[in-house]
Design a protein around this motif. Structure first.
Motif, PDB file in Angstrom:
ATOM      1  N   PRO A  13       0.859  -1.289   0.106  1.00  0.00           N
ATOM      2  CA  PRO A  13       0.133  -0.059   0.020  1.00  0.00           C
ATOM      3  C   PRO A  13       0.726   1.210   0.109  1.00  0.00           C
ATOM      4  O   PRO A  13       1.999   1.445   0.734  1.00  0.00           O
ATOM      5  CB  PRO A  13      -0.794   0.164   1.285  1.00  0.00           C
ATOM      6  CG  PRO A  13      -0.784  -1.522   1.606  1.00  0.00           C
ATOM      7  CD  PRO A  13       0.576  -2.012   1.108  1.00  0.00           C
ATOM      8  N   GLY A  14       0.535   2.422  -0.849  1.00  0.00           N
ATOM      9  CA  GLY A  14       1.203   3.466  -0.767  1.00  0.00           C
ATOM     10  C   GLY A  14       2.187   3.682  -1.927  1.00  0.00           C
ATOM     11  O   GLY A  14       2.855   4.827  -1.816  1.00  0.00           O
ATOM     12  N   LEU A  15       2.638   2.680  -2.391  1.00  0.00           N
ATOM     13  CA  LEU A  15       3.758   2.472  -3.473  1.00  0.00           C
ATOM     14  C   LEU A  15       3.254   2.587  -4.972  1.00  0.00           C
ATOM     15  O   LEU A  15       2.408   1.740  -5.351  1.00  0.00           O
ATOM     16  CB  LEU A  15       4.489   1.097  -3.101  1.00  0.00           C
ATOM     17  CG  LEU A  15       5.882   1.121  -3.979  1.00  0.00           C
ATOM     18  CD1 LEU A  15       6.795   2.248  -3.584  1.00  0.00           C
ATOM     19  CD2 LEU A  15       6.556  -0.395  -3.819  1.00  0.00           C
ATOM     20  N   THR A  16       3.587   3.352  -5.694  1.00  0.00           N
ATOM     21  CA  THR A  16       3.221   3.760  -6.929  1.00  0.00           C
ATOM     22  C   THR A  16       4.627   3.891  -7.705  1.00  0.00           C
ATOM     23  O   THR A  16       5.431   4.704  -7.628  1.00  0.00           O
ATOM     24  CB  THR A  16       2.516   5.104  -7.266  1.00  0.00           C
ATOM     25  OG1 THR A  16       1.309   5.063  -6.205  1.00  0.00           O
ATOM     26  CG2 THR A  16       1.926   5.048  -8.591  1.00  0.00           C
ATOM     27  N   ILE A  17       4.728   2.843  -8.790  1.00  0.00           N
ATOM     28  CA  ILE A  17       5.705   2.828  -9.678  1.00  0.00           C
ATOM     29  C   ILE A  17       5.384   3.193 -10.896  1.00  0.00           C
ATOM     30  O   ILE A  17       4.521   2.256 -11.676  1.00  0.00           O
ATOM     31  CB  ILE A  17       6.505   1.377  -9.523  1.00  0.00           C
ATOM     32  CG1 ILE A  17       6.982   1.249  -8.121  1.00  0.00           C
ATOM     33  CG2 ILE A  17       7.695   1.302 -10.546  1.00  0.00           C
ATOM     34  CD1 ILE A  17       7.614  -0.195  -7.911  1.00  0.00           C
TER      35      ILE A  17
END
Length: 388
Positions: free
Chosen positions: A197-201
């Motif tokens: 959660p909270g990680l965007t790549i």
């Protein structure tokens, strides 16, 4: 003074050379890198089958063993054909096996090194900040705060190669803002990417180093457990310095491999291509170009072997690693430019490799540190005042 490689190293080099010709030829490399966002999982799998991911990892953790010299021989041979695609191996080797191998706990080594050596784990580096580039310390905005059971990280990273397919990110963040010097108060995190959660790549478009992908990484309250902290909190920079030298030596090896590939292609083309009633290899101007490339090859090779040998003995190689990165990247890019000139219009064509070598080697003059900053560091080590 003995400049020869030990028999074990020569045998390994020759084995990898034959493997590259059979399993990863230049024609296939051109096909792989045409689609910028199509990660070459088949190349990763070939590295796994050959055991390359285990080079540099001790046998007790499932690796093949081998020191920095063996790693550099592998890097050189891979880049001879693959160019920038050799980073498919190099990124995880640096971010995973080298980093965990140096400052991971015994539990972390036992958990992750066998997975890396058998190709079951991919890693990426998440250091660079959007506003900073080479000024990593001064631009650090990514921060981590202690919470129950671990840390929450907020911030953004950029140019994180292969992050979109990585299982873990080697991420650096500020954990203490009340420090006297900006290299203090930094911590290394081993950030899992799967369903975090909270990680965007997000993949980024770029000139070269295609197919493996480079990405921006956004972290919004990303939780990382205490067990995924690498080394001692707040002391990341002190731990990183030896691995940064290793990274620069690896860049030198990749650049040398690119020069090898350029020289091969230039000589072959000059023997086959005819103009004005004779092979172009008979033209003096082009002979001078190829002589320059060969000289770049030898000078880079000597510096690379010296740096790798010195580091293998546990000596401080910081200044020499900077010098190697500087001359290797500029030699490789200049050699590729001469290679394009030798091939003429075909050098500019996507059907040959010179343009690919040029695009990939151009990055190494910028990263992992710009050559301008490298020159600053070399001058400072000579006793001159700091210029930045």
């Amino acid at each position: 003074m003995d400049f020869s490689l030990p028999e074990e190293c020569r045998a390994f080099r020759d084995t990898v050379h034959r493997w590259v010709d059979a399993e990863a030829p230049k024609k296939w490399a051109r096909e792989l890198e045409r689609d910028e966002h199509n990660y070459p999982f088949e190349l990763w799998d070939k590295f796994t089958a050959a055991g390359f991911h285990g080079v540099g990892i001790p046998e007790e953790y499932g690796g093949q063993g081998g020191d920095v010299i063996m790693q550099m021989l592998l890097a050189r041979e891979l880049a001879r054909s693959l160019g920038g695609l050799a980073w498919i191996w190099g990124i995880t080797s640096f971010a995973g096996s080298k980093s965990i191998g140096l400052y991971g706990t015994e539990a972390q080594k036992k958990k992750y090194l066998p997975l890396i050596s058998t190709g079951q784990l991919k890693a990426a580096i998440a250091f660079t900040e959007p506003s900073g580039g080479t000024d990593l310390l001064g631009s650090m905005r990514t921060n981590a705060e202690r919470v129950e059971g671990g840390w929450k990280i907020n911030g953004e990273k950029i140019w994180s190669s292969s992050a979109h397919v990585a299982d873990y990110l080697l991420c650096i963040a500020r954990t203490d803002k009340n420090v006297a010097k900006k290299h203090q108060g930094l911590t290394l995190f081993w950030v899992p990417t799967n369903n975090t959660p909270g990680l965007t790549i997000t993949p980024l478009a770029k000139l070269g180093m295609r197919s493996m992908g480079s990405c921006s990484v956004h972290l919004a309250d990303v939780f990382v457990a205490d067990e995924n902290v690498l080394g001692e909190p707040d002391r990341a920079w002190y731990m990183l310095l030896p691995t940064l030298n290793n990274e620069r030596i690896m860049v030198g090896a990749f650049c040398l491999g690119v020069i090898d590939g350029i020289l091969e292609d230039a000589v072959d083309y000059m023997k086959q291509r005819h103009a004005f009633g004779k092979p172009i290899g008979q033209f003096q101007a082009l002979q001078h170009y190829v002589a320059d490339i060969a000289t770049m090859q030898t000078t880079t090779e000597l510096m690379l072997h010296y740096c790798a040998w010195k580091q293998s003995k546990g000596e401080n190689v910081g200044n020499e690693a900077n010098m190697l990165k500087l001359i290797a990247s500029e030699n490789a890019n200049q050699a590729a430019d001469l290679g394009i000139q030798i091939l003429g219009g075909m050098g500019y064509s996507a059907e040959t490799d010179m343009q690919r070598y040029w695009r990939d080697s151009r990055l190494w003059r910028i990263g992992p540190i710009t050559n301008e900053m490298v020159r600053n560091g070399i001058a400072e080590n000579l006793g001159l005042p700091r210029s930045f």
